[in-house]
Scaffold this motif. Structure first.
Motif, PDB file in Angstrom:
ATOM      1  N   THR A  41      26.114  31.224 133.873  1.00 36.57           N
ATOM      2  CA  THR A  41      25.481  32.409 134.450  1.00 36.57           C
ATOM      3  C   THR A  41      26.392  33.618 134.242  1.00 36.57           C
ATOM      4  N   LYS A  43      26.790  37.714 135.389  1.00 35.48           N
ATOM      5  CA  LYS A  43      26.321  38.749 136.300  1.00 35.48           C
ATOM      6  C   LYS A  43      27.177  40.001 136.161  1.00 35.48           C
ATOM      7  N   PRO A  60      22.032  39.792 137.373  1.00 39.57           N
ATOM      8  CA  PRO A  60      22.294  38.874 136.261  1.00 39.57           C
ATOM      9  C   PRO A  60      22.000  39.510 134.909  1.00 39.57           C
TER      10      PRO A  60
END
Length: 73
Positions: A41, A43, A60
């Motif tokens: 992920t 961000k 994100p």
């Protein structure tokens, strides 16, 4: 580092969270950063200083245009 779609895609997750910071020659301003989690992920956050360090999470990668954080922060 200068954030582009290509440079962001090239950032691969590591064992621990790491933060990539956009290059800025300006002083006394905040900096755009990209947090890369071990899960992959990514961000965006904006780091600035007032009476200590502060951070604002923008969202994100992919949820907004790359141009949006650069224009607004």
């Amino acid at each position: 580092m200068h954030f582009t779609d290509k440079s962001i895609k090239a950032l691969k997750p590591k064992e621990n969270l790491f933060v990539a910071t956009a290059k800025s020659d300006a002083r006394d301003v905040g900096r755009l950063q990209l947090k890369v989690y071990p899960t992959g992920t990514k961000k965006f956050q904006f780091q600035y200083y007032t009476n200590g360090r502060r951070r604002i999470e923008i969202g994100p990668n992919g949820a907004l245009s790359l141009r949006m954080p650069e224009r607004n922060f």
